[in-house]
Design a protein around this motif. Structure first.
Motif, short mmCIF file in Angstrom:
data_model
loop_
_atom_site.label_atom_id
_atom_site.label_comp_id
_atom_site.label_asym_id
_atom_site.label_seq_id
_atom_site.Cartn_x
_atom_site.Cartn_y
_atom_site.Cartn_z
N SER A 1 -11.82 8.76 -15.40
CA SER A 1 -12.58 10.00 -15.47
C SER A 1 -13.89 9.93 -14.68
N SER A 2 -14.38 8.74 -14.40
CA SER A 2 -15.67 8.62 -13.71
C SER A 2 -15.53 8.53 -12.19
N ILE A 3 -14.32 8.47 -11.67
CA ILE A 3 -14.11 8.35 -10.22
C ILE A 3 -14.49 9.66 -9.55
N GLY A 4 -15.30 9.56 -8.50
CA GLY A 4 -15.72 10.74 -7.77
C GLY A 4 -15.82 10.45 -6.28
N PRO A 5 -16.00 11.49 -5.47
CA PRO A 5 -16.14 11.29 -4.02
C PRO A 5 -17.30 10.35 -3.70
N GLY A 6 -17.04 9.44 -2.75
CA GLY A 6 -18.05 8.48 -2.33
C GLY A 6 -17.93 7.14 -3.02
N ASP A 7 -17.15 7.05 -4.11
CA ASP A 7 -16.98 5.78 -4.81
C ASP A 7 -16.07 4.86 -4.01
N ARG A 8 -16.41 3.61 -3.95
CA ARG A 8 -15.56 2.61 -3.31
C ARG A 8 -14.68 2.02 -4.40
N VAL A 9 -13.36 2.02 -4.18
CA VAL A 9 -12.42 1.60 -5.21
C VAL A 9 -11.40 0.61 -4.66
N MET A 10 -10.73 -0.09 -5.58
CA MET A 10 -9.61 -0.95 -5.24
C MET A 10 -8.42 -0.46 -6.04
N THR A 11 -7.28 -0.30 -5.38
CA THR A 11 -6.08 0.15 -6.07
C THR A 11 -5.37 -1.03 -6.71
N THR A 12 -4.34 -0.74 -7.51
CA THR A 12 -3.59 -1.81 -8.16
C THR A 12 -2.84 -2.67 -7.15
N SER A 13 -2.61 -2.15 -5.96
CA SER A 13 -1.93 -2.94 -4.93
C SER A 13 -2.91 -3.72 -4.06
N GLY A 14 -4.21 -3.61 -4.34
CA GLY A 14 -5.21 -4.39 -3.62
C GLY A 14 -5.80 -3.70 -2.41
N LEU A 15 -5.56 -2.40 -2.25
CA LEU A 15 -6.09 -1.65 -1.12
C LEU A 15 -7.50 -1.17 -1.45
N TYR A 16 -8.44 -1.44 -0.54
CA TYR A 16 -9.82 -0.99 -0.71
C TYR A 16 -10.03 0.29 0.09
N GLY A 17 -10.82 1.20 -0.46
CA GLY A 17 -11.12 2.43 0.26
C GLY A 17 -12.22 3.20 -0.44
N THR A 18 -12.60 4.32 0.18
CA THR A 18 -13.63 5.19 -0.36
C THR A 18 -13.01 6.51 -0.76
N VAL A 19 -13.31 6.96 -1.97
CA VAL A 19 -12.76 8.22 -2.47
C VAL A 19 -13.37 9.37 -1.68
N SER A 20 -12.51 10.23 -1.13
CA SER A 20 -13.01 11.37 -0.37
C SER A 20 -12.82 12.69 -1.11
N ARG A 21 -11.81 12.77 -1.99
CA ARG A 21 -11.57 14.00 -2.75
C ARG A 21 -10.85 13.63 -4.04
N THR A 22 -11.15 14.37 -5.10
CA THR A 22 -10.48 14.11 -6.38
C THR A 22 -9.82 15.37 -6.89
N ASP A 23 -8.80 15.18 -7.70
CA ASP A 23 -8.05 16.25 -8.33
C ASP A 23 -7.81 15.80 -9.77
N ASP A 24 -7.15 16.61 -10.57
CA ASP A 24 -6.87 16.22 -11.95
C ASP A 24 -5.97 14.99 -12.02
#
Length: 128
Positions: free
Chosen positions: A37-60
């Motif tokens: 619920s706290s993920i928003g645009p601009g956050d740097r995240v790691m997925t369960t598969s180990g991919l790193y990236g920056t959130v650009s847009r969120t949806d439900d």
């Protein structure tokens, strides 16, 4: 007398570890829900598969993650494993002393090959 105490003691021995493991699992699920619920645009995240990236847009249910400049992929929110700190590039040139300041020789040194590997000669092609 000892037979009547064995059954309640056995139940306690099994029930207490189960109680604590359920409690730990519930706490971890709550932490994961809070993260989702706290993920928003601009956050740097790691997925369960180990991919790193920056959130650009969120949806439900989905999020768009920019994995490279101009390369945006869509993921389920549940695929995000954790938030990570943004990469910070340190400028070592400003903090390091230049060779002229330290009195070192600024002439380029010749590098000698030490691997012992040789380059193969090109093959000549026969024409018929």
């Amino acid at each position: 007398m000892s037979q009547t105490l064995i059954l309640p003691l056995l139940i306690l021995v099994l029930a207490i570890p189960m109680f604590f493991s359920f409690r730990k699992q519930k706490r971890m699920q709550q932490q994961q829900r809070d993260l989702q619920s706290s993920i928003g645009p601009g956050d740097r995240v790691m997925t369960t598969s180990g991919l790193y990236g920056t959130v650009s847009r969120t949806d439900d249910t989905t999020i768009d993650i920019e994995i490279a400049p101009g390369m945006v992929t869509t993921w389920l929110r549940q695929a995000v494993r954790e938030k990570v700190q943004p990469e910070t590039e340190t400028d070592t040139a400003t903090t390091a002393e230049t060779p002229a300041e330290s009195g070192e020789n600024t002439e380029p040194a010749e590098v000698e090959a030490t691997s012992g590997a040789s380059v193969a000669e090109p093959l000549e092609h026969k024409t018929r």
